[in-house]
Structures are given as structure tokens and as C-alpha cells.
Write a protein that holds these residues in place. Structure first.
Motif, PDB file in Angstrom:
ATOM      1  N   MET A  39      33.538  37.395  34.005  1.00  0.00           N
ATOM      2  CA  MET A  39      32.945  38.724  33.879  1.00  0.00           C
ATOM      3  C   MET A  39      31.573  38.766  34.539  1.00  0.00           C
ATOM      4  SD  MET A  39      31.887  40.751  30.406  1.00  0.00           S
ATOM      5  CE  MET A  39      30.560  39.586  30.096  1.00  0.00           C
ATOM      6  N   HIS A  40      30.765  37.741  34.299  1.00  0.00           N
ATOM      7  CA  HIS A  40      29.423  37.725  34.873  1.00  0.00           C
ATOM      8  C   HIS A  40      29.449  37.420  36.368  1.00  0.00           C
ATOM      9  CE1 HIS A  40      27.240  38.275  31.141  1.00  0.00           C
ATOM     10  NE2 HIS A  40      27.956  37.326  30.565  1.00  0.00           N
ATOM     11  N   SER A  41      30.448  36.691  36.830  1.00  0.00           N
ATOM     12  CA  SER A  41      30.473  36.274  38.231  1.00  0.00           C
ATOM     13  C   SER A  41      30.824  37.406  39.172  1.00  0.00           C
ATOM     14  CB  SER A  41      31.470  35.128  38.426  1.00  0.00           C
ATOM     15  OG  SER A  41      32.797  35.590  38.209  1.00  0.00           O
ATOM     16  N   THR A 131      33.243  40.632  59.990  1.00  0.00           N
ATOM     17  CA  THR A 131      34.044  41.688  59.361  1.00  0.00           C
ATOM     18  C   THR A 131      35.350  41.121  58.820  1.00  0.00           C
ATOM     19  OG1 THR A 131      33.106  43.422  60.777  1.00  0.00           O
ATOM     20  CG2 THR A 131      35.234  43.876  59.752  1.00  0.00           C
ATOM     21  N   LYS A 132      36.014  40.300  59.624  1.00  0.00           N
ATOM     22  CA  LYS A 132      37.253  39.671  59.148  1.00  0.00           C
ATOM     23  C   LYS A 132      36.972  38.734  57.973  1.00  0.00           C
ATOM     24  CE  LYS A 132      38.490  37.861  63.031  1.00  0.00           C
ATOM     25  NZ  LYS A 132      39.304  37.057  63.975  1.00  0.00           N
ATOM     26  N   ASN A 133      35.916  37.953  58.078  1.00  0.00           N
ATOM     27  CA  ASN A 133      35.579  37.019  56.998  1.00  0.00           C
ATOM     28  C   ASN A 133      35.203  37.752  55.714  1.00  0.00           C
ATOM     29  OD1 ASN A 133      36.004  34.874  58.735  1.00  0.00           O
ATOM     30  ND2 ASN A 133      33.847  34.686  59.300  1.00  0.00           N
ATOM     31  N   SER A 134      34.530  38.889  55.854  1.00  0.00           N
ATOM     32  CA  SER A 134      34.143  39.659  54.670  1.00  0.00           C
ATOM     33  C   SER A 134      35.370  40.209  53.962  1.00  0.00           C
ATOM     34  CB  SER A 134      33.206  40.803  55.072  1.00  0.00           C
ATOM     35  OG  SER A 134      32.009  40.304  55.636  1.00  0.00           O
ATOM     36  N   SER A 135      36.349  40.658  54.740  1.00  0.00           N
ATOM     37  CA  SER A 135      37.599  41.123  54.139  1.00  0.00           C
ATOM     38  C   SER A 135      38.265  39.995  53.353  1.00  0.00           C
ATOM     39  CB  SER A 135      38.537  41.638  55.233  1.00  0.00           C
ATOM     40  OG  SER A 135      39.819  41.927  54.713  1.00  0.00           O
ATOM     41  N   TYR A 136      38.234  38.802  53.912  1.00  0.00           N
ATOM     42  CA  TYR A 136      38.845  37.655  53.232  1.00  0.00           C
ATOM     43  C   TYR A 136      38.068  37.281  51.970  1.00  0.00           C
ATOM     44  CZ  TYR A 136      40.716  32.980  52.452  1.00  0.00           C
ATOM     45  OH  TYR A 136      41.292  31.874  51.885  1.00  0.00           O
ATOM     46  N   LYS A 137      36.740  37.341  52.036  1.00  0.00           N
ATOM     47  CA  LYS A 137      35.930  37.015  50.858  1.00  0.00           C
ATOM     48  C   LYS A 137      36.179  38.006  49.723  1.00  0.00           C
ATOM     49  CE  LYS A 137      32.183  34.664  53.319  1.00  0.00           C
ATOM     50  NZ  LYS A 137      30.748  34.712  53.711  1.00  0.00           N
ATOM     51  N   LEU A 138      36.367  39.268  50.072  1.00  0.00           N
ATOM     52  CA  LEU A 138      36.683  40.258  49.038  1.00  0.00           C
ATOM     53  C   LEU A 138      38.055  39.983  48.434  1.00  0.00           C
ATOM     54  CD1 LEU A 138      35.280  43.473  50.744  1.00  0.00           C
ATOM     55  CD2 LEU A 138      34.334  42.261  48.791  1.00  0.00           C
ATOM     56  N   LEU A 139      38.977  39.507  49.256  1.00  0.00           N
ATOM     57  CA  LEU A 139      40.287  39.107  48.739  1.00  0.00           C
ATOM     58  C   LEU A 139      40.139  37.973  47.735  1.00  0.00           C
ATOM     59  CD1 LEU A 139      43.389  39.006  48.731  1.00  0.00           C
ATOM     60  CD2 LEU A 139      43.271  37.573  50.774  1.00  0.00           C
ATOM     61  N   LEU A 140      39.261  37.024  48.020  1.00  0.00           N
ATOM     62  CA  LEU A 140      39.031  35.919  47.086  1.00  0.00           C
ATOM     63  C   LEU A 140      38.424  36.418  45.777  1.00  0.00           C
ATOM     64  CD1 LEU A 140      37.666  33.097  49.433  1.00  0.00           C
ATOM     65  CD2 LEU A 140      39.991  33.419  48.563  1.00  0.00           C
ATOM     66  N   HIS A 141      37.576  37.436  45.860  1.00  0.00           N
ATOM     67  CA  HIS A 141      37.023  38.021  44.637  1.00  0.00           C
ATOM     68  C   HIS A 141      38.140  38.561  43.749  1.00  0.00           C
ATOM     69  CE1 HIS A 141      32.701  37.829  44.616  1.00  0.00           C
ATOM     70  NE2 HIS A 141      32.620  38.213  45.881  1.00  0.00           N
ATOM     71  N   LEU A 142      39.105  39.221  44.369  1.00  0.00           N
ATOM     72  CA  LEU A 142      40.213  39.764  43.588  1.00  0.00           C
ATOM     73  C   LEU A 142      41.016  38.656  42.913  1.00  0.00           C
ATOM     74  CD1 LEU A 142      41.581  42.626  45.870  1.00  0.00           C
ATOM     75  CD2 LEU A 142      40.491  42.864  43.654  1.00  0.00           C
ATOM     76  N   ARG A 143      41.055  37.504  43.544  1.00  0.00           N
ATOM     77  CA  ARG A 143      41.848  36.401  42.995  1.00  0.00           C
ATOM     78  C   ARG A 143      41.119  35.646  41.884  1.00  0.00           C
ATOM     79  NH1 ARG A 143      46.505  34.977  44.553  1.00  0.00           N
ATOM     80  NH2 ARG A 143      47.491  35.634  46.495  1.00  0.00           N
ATOM     81  N   GLN A 144      39.937  36.093  41.502  1.00  0.00           N
ATOM     82  CA  GLN A 144      39.207  35.431  40.428  1.00  0.00           C
ATOM     83  C   GLN A 144      39.638  35.907  39.043  1.00  0.00           C
ATOM     84  OE1 GLN A 144      35.009  35.846  41.108  1.00  0.00           O
ATOM     85  NE2 GLN A 144      35.046  34.717  43.034  1.00  0.00           N
ATOM     86  N   GLU A 261      35.651  46.968  47.688  1.00  0.00           N
ATOM     87  CA  GLU A 261      34.689  46.746  46.609  1.00  0.00           C
ATOM     88  C   GLU A 261      35.062  47.582  45.383  1.00  0.00           C
ATOM     89  OE1 GLU A 261      29.921  46.329  46.577  1.00  0.00           O
ATOM     90  OE2 GLU A 261      30.665  48.313  47.132  1.00  0.00           O
ATOM     91  N   PHE A 262      35.466  48.819  45.617  1.00  0.00           N
ATOM     92  CA  PHE A 262      35.893  49.684  44.518  1.00  0.00           C
ATOM     93  C   PHE A 262      37.095  49.091  43.786  1.00  0.00           C
ATOM     94  CE2 PHE A 262      39.193  52.862  43.528  1.00  0.00           C
ATOM     95  CZ  PHE A 262      38.621  53.438  42.408  1.00  0.00           C
ATOM     96  N   ARG A 263      38.040  48.518  44.539  1.00  0.00           N
ATOM     97  CA  ARG A 263      39.230  47.946  43.909  1.00  0.00           C
ATOM     98  C   ARG A 263      38.895  46.704  43.083  1.00  0.00           C
ATOM     99  NH1 ARG A 263      40.667  51.300  47.420  1.00  0.00           N
ATOM    100  NH2 ARG A 263      42.762  52.199  47.528  1.00  0.00           N
ATOM    101  N   ILE A 264      37.912  45.950  43.521  1.00  0.00           N
ATOM    102  CA  ILE A 264      37.484  44.792  42.732  1.00  0.00           C
ATOM    103  C   ILE A 264      36.906  45.250  41.395  1.00  0.00           C
ATOM    104  CG2 ILE A 264      35.833  42.890  42.619  1.00  0.00           C
ATOM    105  CD1 ILE A 264      36.077  42.648  45.641  1.00  0.00           C
ATOM    106  N   GLN A 265      36.015  46.230  41.448  1.00  0.00           N
ATOM    107  CA  GLN A 265      35.393  46.709  40.217  1.00  0.00           C
ATOM    108  C   GLN A 265      36.426  47.344  39.287  1.00  0.00           C
ATOM    109  OE1 GLN A 265      31.983  46.303  39.382  1.00  0.00           O
ATOM    110  NE2 GLN A 265      32.962  46.766  37.427  1.00  0.00           N
ATOM    111  N   ARG A 266      37.367  48.077  39.874  1.00  0.00           N
ATOM    112  CA  ARG A 266      38.397  48.718  39.054  1.00  0.00           C
ATOM    113  C   ARG A 266      39.284  47.673  38.387  1.00  0.00           C
ATOM    114  NH1 ARG A 266      42.787  52.344  42.035  1.00  0.00           N
ATOM    115  NH2 ARG A 266      43.040  50.292  42.975  1.00  0.00           N
ATOM    116  N   LEU A 267      39.621  46.614  39.121  1.00  0.00           N
ATOM    117  CA  LEU A 267      40.428  45.552  38.545  1.00  0.00           C
ATOM    118  C   LEU A 267      39.655  44.835  37.440  1.00  0.00           C
ATOM    119  CD1 LEU A 267      43.269  44.441  39.048  1.00  0.00           C
ATOM    120  CD2 LEU A 267      42.249  42.671  40.478  1.00  0.00           C
ATOM    121  N   PHE A 268      38.374  44.644  37.651  1.00  0.00           N
ATOM    122  CA  PHE A 268      37.525  44.046  36.619  1.00  0.00           C
ATOM    123  C   PHE A 268      37.530  44.905  35.355  1.00  0.00           C
ATOM    124  CE2 PHE A 268      33.257  44.668  34.797  1.00  0.00           C
ATOM    125  CZ  PHE A 268      33.140  43.479  34.090  1.00  0.00           C
TER     126      PHE A 268
END
Length: 363
Positions: A39-41, A131-144, A261-268
Motif C-alpha cells: 500500500m505504501h509502495s 517512453t517504452k521503458n516507462s510503459s514497462y515500469k508502469l506495467l511492473l507497478h500493476l504487477r505489485q 497511472e490512473f489504472r494503477i491507482q484504481r487497481l490499488f
């Protein structure tokens, strides 16, 4: 006393009514240590700061190149002229040196333009890669998301992550296309400008231009159309396409990053507050949830196809809904290097101009 006791009883009952619904939510008030760390991460900004930094750098490099080349043809006519000299009765050696200096400055300009084009090539490449790497990093956020979820939720998450990965692949493909076209075009401009400047510098250093005014005038008159032709050939419409596609990619990528970013927060929020049936409905149709993002990159691909005029139909929807093999035409990405004729400049010079040089050497 009875009145006070009654009020206290009603207040206590009211509090119990408010608190009781929260007791059934296993994710509020009794978080596991692992879930609390997750949650904090993921709270805060998710888009990497590097994405905005390299985007700003590339945008500044693009503006530098645009500003440098914007009035080139007009300045060329102003700088390479001897009309003022011809109107001076007492022509002197100082005026001669001033005109020779203009010839050196012409080659300096082409060298500078090549360097600025190279800077934009470097910065735009960094931007596209980040830009490509940022998309991948956001994907990793979703996988947390913590793995301790009900079986049905795990299945929905698996489908959601698969859709996200497919989107990242498609997004990276169109970015790679734009990157390749941009690099080829800017490399061609850089090579052409550098080669032309090298020739001019070689002539000034080795051919020994005669110092009389008629020879200087004739050589300047020769350089004006040649320089304009090289400039138009190297930049042509391809450079404008690079600028336009960069601006469109910049706009699209910023929108996509904020959507991810919105999808990460919504999933959280979905897993933090629980109530999967209400808060996590988007997981039940992952393809529909990512439709707006796929539409964005499809619009970018169509825009790129139209601008580069490769004659290709946008392949994104076909790749997404069929197994057809699509062969793409890459002829529009070839480096063009025919801006200077063979044996330039001798092949383009008149006999009278050739006679204005004391020593002619082949470059």
C-alpha cells in the motif's frame, strides 16, 4: 438522568450502525504487513520523472533545430551577395576579406546544422526509448498486487495483466517505427550537411580562390543555388514529418502515461477498499478497459502512416483481431544520399569559374 442515559444509548447505537459495515471488509483495519508495505509502495506519482526530463530535452533540441533552419534560405540570399561591393568605387582589400569570411561562415553554418540535427537525433532517441521503458515500469507497478487473492480474482488479474502486456508490445512497436524513421532522416541530414561543408572547407583551404572581385562574385553566385538545393534536398518534407510525428507522439505518450497511472491507482483502490463486485468491475472486461489506450496508439500509427506516405494500412487492428502476416513497406525509411551530384563541384562549375581557382584538387 433518564434523559442523559437515553441520549448516551442512542449515540452508542448510532456509532455501532456506522462501524458495523466496515467489519465485513477484510482489507480495512486489519491489513497484513505485506499488504501494508504494498500500500505504501504504490502511493504517489507513478510516471518516472525521467520520462518528463528526456521529453523536455528532446523538445528543446527540436526547437533549436527548427529555429536554426527556419530562415536559412532568406539569410543565404542576404549573406552571399556582392552587390554592395560592386557599388563601391574604391574597392579595398578589407572588403575582400569580409567576403571570404562569409564563405567560411557558410561551411560553419552547415557544420553547426549537422551538430544540432545530431543533438536532436540523440535526444529524441532517448525520449522514445525512455517512453517504452516507462510503459514497462508502469506495467511492473500493476504487477505489485499481493498474490493472496481469491481464485476468481486471480484469474481476472491474469487476464488484465495479459492485456496490459499486449498493449505494451503494440505501443513499443509503433514507437520503434517512429524512432527508426526519425533516426534515418536526421542521420541523412547530418551526413549531407557535413559532406557539403567538408567540400566547401576543402575548396577554401586548397583551391586558392583568386582575390579579384569578379571571381568572388561568381563563386558566391554559384554557391547560392547550390547551397539552397542541398538544403532543400536534405530537409525537404521529411524533416517536417519528423517534427510533426514527434509532436504527435509526445502528445499521445503523455496521455497514455496518465491513463496507465490512473489504472494503477484504481487497481490499488480496488484491493485496498475491497468490495470486488463493485470496485473491480473493470477487471471483468480487460479488453474493453484498454480499448481507449489501443485506440490512442492506433490513431498515432494512422497519423504516422499518412505523414510518411508509405501506402500502408494501419496494421494494429489487423494484428489484434487476426493472425494475418503483414509485410510492411520500409522503402520510406531508406537513407537518401543523392543531394549532391557526382564529381561535385567541378561537374556543376562553368569554365570561367574553374579559372578563378589557382589549384584545383579532387576532393
Amino acid at each position: 438522568m433518564n434523559l442523559c442515559g437515553t441520549n448516551f444509548t442512542l449515540t452508542l447505537a448510532f456509532i455501532m450502525i456506522i462501524v458495523r459495515p466496515l467489519e465485513g471488509n477484510e482489507h480495512v483495519g486489519k491489513l497484513s504487513p505485506k499488504f501494508e508495505r504494498w500500500m505504501h509502495s504504490i502511493r504517489g506519482e507513478y510516471i518516472p520523472l525521467e520520462f518528463f526530463n528526456v521529453m523536455n530535452s528532446a523538445d528543446l533540441s527540436k526547437q533549436d533545430l527548427q529555429n536554426l533552419l527556419r530562415n536559412f534560405l532568406e539569410n543565404l540570399q542576404k549573406n552571399l551577395t556582392t552587390s554592395a561591393i560592386l557599388n563601391v568605387i574604391d574597392y579595398n582589400h578589407q572588403s575582400n576579406r569580409n567576403q571570404i569570411r562569409k564563405l567560411w561562415e557558410l561551411s560553419d553554418f552547415f557544420y553547426l546544422s549537422a551538430d544540432v540535427a545530431n543533438a536532436f537525433a540523440h535526444d529524441s532517441q532517448m525520449y522514445y526509448e525512455v517512453t517504452k521503458n516507462s510503459s514497462y515500469k508502469l506495467l511492473l507497478h500493476l504487477r505489485q498486487i499481493p498474490s493472496a487473492q481469491p481464485t476468481l480474482v486471480k484469474m481476472l488479474l491474469t487476464n488484465y495483466f495479459a492485456e496490459m502486456e499486449f498493449f505494451h508490445i503494440m505501443f513499443s512497436e509503433i514507437i520503434d517505427e517512429v524512432l527508426e524513421y526519425t533516426q534515418n532522416t536526421l542521420l541523412s541530414i547530418q551526413n549531407t550537411f557535413t559532406y557539403y561543408a567538408d567540400i566547401q572547407r576543402f575548396i577554401l583551404e586548397n583551391w586558392n580562390l583568386k582575390s579579384n572581385i569578379s571571381c568572388i562574385k561568381e563563386y558566391m553566385e554559384f554557391l547560392k543555388p547550390c547551397s539552397a538545393k542541398v538544403f532543400r534536398c536534405a530537409t525537404d518534407t521529411k524533416l517536417d514529418v519528423v517534427f510533426d510525428v514527434f509532436a504527435m507522439t509526445e502528445l499521445t505518450s503523455k496521455y497514455i502515461m496518465h491513463q496507465l497511472e490512473f489504472r494503477i491507482q484504481r487497481l490499488f483502490n480496488c484491493f485496498y477498499f475491497g468490495n470486488y463486485e463493485i470496485r473491480c468491475k473493470f477487471l471483468q472486461n480487460a479488453e474493453h478497459d484498454f480499448e481507449i489506450l489501443f485506440n490512442s496508439i492506433e490513431d498515432l500509427e494512422i497519423y504516422y502512416d499518412i505523414k510518411t506516405k508509405n501506402g500502408r494500412v494501419s496494421a494494429l487492428r489487423l494484428r489484434r483481431h487476426s493472425n494475418s502476416n503483414i509485410e510492411e513497406d520500409t522503402t520510406g525509411l531508406r537513407v537518401y544520399n543523392n543531394c549532391l551530384p557526382r564529381d561535385f563541384p567541378q561537374s556543376e562549375m562553368s569554365n570561367s569559374l574553374i579559372n578563378c581557382f589557382n589549384t584545383i584538387q579532387k576532393y
